[in-house]
Design a protein around this motif. Structure first.
Motif, mmCIF file in Angstrom:
data_model
loop_
_atom_site.group_PDB
_atom_site.id
_atom_site.type_symbol
_atom_site.label_atom_id
_atom_site.label_comp_id
_atom_site.label_asym_id
_atom_site.label_seq_id
_atom_site.Cartn_x
_atom_site.Cartn_y
_atom_site.Cartn_z
ATOM 1 N N LEU A 1 4.094 -24.768 29.681
ATOM 2 C CA LEU A 1 4.462 -23.729 28.718
ATOM 3 C C LEU A 1 4.121 -24.202 27.311
ATOM 4 O O LEU A 1 4.562 -25.270 26.873
ATOM 5 N N GLY A 2 3.324 -23.383 26.629
ATOM 6 C CA GLY A 2 3.052 -23.611 25.219
ATOM 7 C C GLY A 2 3.488 -22.387 24.437
ATOM 8 O O GLY A 2 3.315 -21.251 24.887
ATOM 9 N N MET A 3 4.107 -22.603 23.304
ATOM 10 C CA MET A 3 4.554 -21.446 22.538
ATOM 11 C C MET A 3 4.457 -21.728 21.052
ATOM 12 O O MET A 3 4.485 -22.860 20.595
ATOM 13 N N VAL B 1 0.374 -17.079 25.324
ATOM 14 C CA VAL B 1 -0.478 -15.997 24.817
ATOM 15 C C VAL B 1 -0.991 -16.482 23.462
ATOM 16 O O VAL B 1 -0.196 -16.841 22.599
ATOM 17 N N TRP B 2 -2.305 -16.476 23.281
ATOM 18 C CA TRP B 2 -2.854 -17.170 22.124
ATOM 19 C C TRP B 2 -3.599 -16.237 21.167
ATOM 20 O O TRP B 2 -3.884 -15.096 21.487
ATOM 21 N N ASP B 3 -3.823 -16.757 19.976
ATOM 22 C CA ASP B 3 -4.559 -16.057 18.925
ATOM 23 C C ASP B 3 -3.843 -14.788 18.462
ATOM 24 O O ASP B 3 -4.474 -13.768 18.150
ATOM 25 N N PHE C 1 4.035 -14.090 27.650
ATOM 26 C CA PHE C 1 4.627 -12.951 26.943
ATOM 27 C C PHE C 1 4.769 -13.272 25.467
ATOM 28 O O PHE C 1 4.582 -14.415 25.022
ATOM 29 N N ILE C 2 5.105 -12.235 24.730
ATOM 30 C CA ILE C 2 5.551 -12.386 23.347
ATOM 31 C C ILE C 2 6.954 -11.797 23.265
ATOM 32 O O ILE C 2 7.205 -10.703 23.775
ATOM 33 N N ALA C 3 7.861 -12.528 22.650
ATOM 34 C CA ALA C 3 9.210 -12.021 22.394
ATOM 35 C C ALA C 3 9.336 -11.714 20.908
ATOM 36 O O ALA C 3 8.909 -12.507 20.064
ATOM 37 N N THR D 1 -0.906 -15.311 16.329
ATOM 38 C CA THR D 1 0.002 -15.750 15.269
ATOM 39 C C THR D 1 -0.172 -14.920 14.001
ATOM 40 O O THR D 1 0.823 -14.550 13.367
ATOM 41 N N ASP D 2 -1.404 -14.615 13.643
ATOM 42 C CA ASP D 2 -1.637 -13.857 12.407
ATOM 43 C C ASP D 2 -1.031 -12.451 12.468
ATOM 44 O O ASP D 2 -0.311 -12.049 11.538
ATOM 45 N N PRO D 3 -1.283 -11.655 13.523
ATOM 46 C CA PRO D 3 -0.651 -10.335 13.549
ATOM 47 C C PRO D 3 0.873 -10.401 13.653
ATOM 48 O O PRO D 3 1.562 -9.525 13.114
ATOM 49 N N ILE D 4 1.408 -11.414 14.334
ATOM 50 C CA ILE D 4 2.867 -11.561 14.381
ATOM 51 C C ILE D 4 3.400 -11.814 12.978
ATOM 52 O O ILE D 4 4.386 -11.195 12.550
#
Length: 324
Positions: free
Chosen positions: A239-241, A284-286, A266-268, A288-291
């Motif tokens: 698991l990477g987050m 789920v990668w790439d 997933f994204i929480a 971070t910017d939209p989050i």
């Protein structure tokens, strides 16, 4: 400024980056050999040495340090017991909805996770720890005990200087303390965040990396503010987050999951009154910017669209393309 040898150094501007120290257990046996903390490279080396010779490890504290260490120990083939006072690991940071996922992650990998327990004593023989005694009388045998129960900001120097203190050294958005010529950055700084309109202290290397650049510019007279959205990450087993944003305990009214929690992809999202306060992408990668942009936008987001993996996050930000 006076040094320990009574010599003096003058300054026009001063930056305090005194960091933090691991919180020590105020318990009998806490000073035994084999009771380890993780803060410095030398600490990591000692833990690696313990892993090489031990068969059983007890970890006190199920925060990020405790869980990452537990994952490393299990990956090294050791028996691991994690002891936590709260009902779930990371409960204060992530809330019940997401904490359960990390609890399941570790139990699925063979960790003996014991939550809602109180450690009474660390016992030993010949000066070395060999077990942890709980308040209910149960005993966990261990060849080494790793403690991860938080850190304390090293604000003693600032206190002696008469600076304002509150969960660290209180600084404004420019990282300036209550003294106009003294600044602070990193773990020790409780900084006013322009987006959040409150003081926060973030215990992550990203602050130590990025805050000093802002402080240096401010010390040189530039009109700058530290307004980066808080960010941290972890890797445990497969698991990477990444976590982007900031939520105080109980400071949200809804958690939205986007993707599959059963496969841990997933994204929480944590929301309050429809606004995204933080997002955590797991395997789920790439994104971070939209989050980050969802957090900084301040706009109310439709919960159904936020949960729908066919609706691009960029669409939620107001961009017209809705293709998956």
């Amino acid at each position: 400024m006076t040094l320990a040898d009574d010599s003096r150094i003058g300054y026009a501007k001063l930056l305090l980056t005194t960091g933090s120290s691991p919180r020590r257990l105020p318990l009998p046996g806490a000073d035994l050999d084999g009771v380890l903390y993780l803060r410095r490279l030398s600490d990591s080396d000692r833990i690696k040495e313990a892993f090489a010779s031990a068969a059983r490890i007890a970890v006190i504290g199920a925060g990020w340090i405790g869980l990452e260490t537990a994952a490393a120990a299990r990956s090294a083939g050791l028996e691991v017991t994690v002891l936590e006072t709260a009902e779930l690991p990371l409960l204060r940071v992530l809330g019940r909805e997401v904490s359960q996922i990390f609890a399941d992650l570790h139990t699925d990998h063979g960790v003996d996770l014991r939550c809602g327990v109180q450690v009474a004593e660390i016992t030993g023989a010949s000066g070395r720890a060999n077990s942890v005694l709980l308040a209910d009388g149960s005993r966990i045998d261990a060849d080494a005990v790793i403690v991860g129960v938080g850190i304390t900001p090293n604000s003693q120097l600032a206190t002696a200087a008469g600076l304002d203190i509150g969960n660290g050294i209180r600084v404004d958005a420019h990282l300036r303390t209550s003294h106009p010529d003294i600044y602070a950055a990193g773990d020790v700084a409780s900084a006013f965040h322009p987006l959040l309109s409150k003081h926060i202290r973030v215990e992550h290397w990203a602050n130590a990396l990025n805050q000093p650049q802002v402080a240096a510019k401010a010390m040189l007279g530039e009109d700058v503010a530290y307004d980066r959205v808080p960010y941290f990450f972890t890797d445990q087993y497969d698991l990477g987050m990444e976590y982007t944003g900031y939520v105080e305990p109980g400071g949200y009214d809804q958690v939205i999951f986007r993707g599959r929690t059963d496969t841990r992809e997933f994204i929480a999202f944590w929301l309050a009154e429809g606004r995204v306060l933080a997002g955590m992408n797991v395997n789920v990668w790439d994104v971070t910017d939209p989050i980050r942009d969802l957090v900084t936008s301040g706009r109310a987001i439709d919960a159904n669209e936020l949960a729908d993996t066919h609706v691009p996050l960029t669409y939620l930000l107001g961009h017209p393309d809705r293709a998956s």
